[in-house]
Motif scaffolding. Structure first.
Motif, short mmCIF file in Angstrom:
data_model
loop_
_atom_site.label_atom_id
_atom_site.label_comp_id
_atom_site.label_asym_id
_atom_site.label_seq_id
_atom_site.Cartn_x
_atom_site.Cartn_y
_atom_site.Cartn_z
N GLN A 33 0.88 -1.26 -0.06
CA GLN A 33 -0.15 -0.13 -0.02
C GLN A 33 0.89 1.31 -0.20
O GLN A 33 0.22 2.30 -0.29
CB GLN A 33 -0.94 0.17 1.14
CG GLN A 33 -2.03 -1.29 1.27
CD GLN A 33 -3.02 -1.05 0.08
OE1 GLN A 33 -3.16 -0.11 -0.34
NE2 GLN A 33 -2.87 -2.37 -0.38
N SER A 34 1.92 1.03 0.40
CA SER A 34 3.09 2.56 0.62
C SER A 34 4.43 2.17 0.43
O SER A 34 4.84 0.79 0.80
CB SER A 34 2.56 3.20 1.70
OG SER A 34 3.25 2.29 2.85
N GLU A 35 5.08 3.07 0.34
CA GLU A 35 6.51 2.92 0.42
C GLU A 35 7.02 2.39 1.76
O GLU A 35 8.00 1.51 1.80
CB GLU A 35 7.11 4.54 0.28
CG GLU A 35 8.60 4.44 0.43
CD GLU A 35 9.14 5.78 0.09
OE1 GLU A 35 10.20 6.14 0.35
OE2 GLU A 35 8.39 6.89 -0.25
N ASP A 36 6.43 2.83 2.80
CA ASP A 36 6.96 2.37 4.19
C ASP A 36 6.69 0.89 4.19
O ASP A 36 7.57 0.26 4.86
CB ASP A 36 6.26 3.16 5.24
CG ASP A 36 6.45 4.77 5.39
OD1 ASP A 36 7.70 5.00 4.96
OD2 ASP A 36 5.64 5.42 5.73
N GLU A 37 5.67 0.60 3.63
CA GLU A 37 5.27 -1.07 3.57
C GLU A 37 6.55 -1.81 3.09
O GLU A 37 6.87 -3.06 3.63
CB GLU A 37 4.03 -1.30 2.93
CG GLU A 37 3.38 -2.30 3.48
CD GLU A 37 1.76 -2.92 3.23
OE1 GLU A 37 1.39 -3.71 2.98
OE2 GLU A 37 1.17 -1.63 2.70
#
Length: 114
Positions: A21-25
């Motif tokens: 879902q995201s860069e952090d993931e």
């Protein structure tokens, strides 16, 4: 042959990112990140070994970006989060699209033995 390597590794990167879902993931998942980085390095190394006439036909590719990413990954240089994220979000999609366009225009360039 080189096109197939690029295509396969690029598709693996896209598939690995599809679930996120995201860069952090991505950066929180060590296993996924490792697999993505392996395929980014394969793409970068394959691009580095393309014949010069083909490289000249693909002037829109960010050759500098791929070279820098290759160096970071090959030498396990940290930090590299921004460069890896740029690779998966910009370099991979743009490179796959440019190769697909060239393959449609110049199929002879992609025959075995070239």
């Amino acid at each position: 042959m080189q096109y197939d390597i690029l295509q396969t590794s690029g598709q693996v990167v896209v598939a690995l990112l599809a679930e996120l879902q995201s860069e952090d993931e991505l950066f929180a998942s060590a296993n996924t990140l490792q697999r993505v980085e392996v395929h980014l390095l394969v793409i970068a190394q394959t691009l580095a070994h393309l014949p010069e006439p083909l490289r000249r036909r693909l002037v829109q590719i960010d050759w500098h970006g791929w070279h820098c990413l290759q160096q970071l990954l090959a030498h396990d240089t940290q930090p590299r989060r921004e460069e890896v994220w740029y690779g998966v979000r910009a370099l991979v999609p743009a490179t796959l699209e440019l190769f697909a366009q060239l393959r449609r225009r110049e199929p002879g360039w992609f025959e075995i033995g070239y």
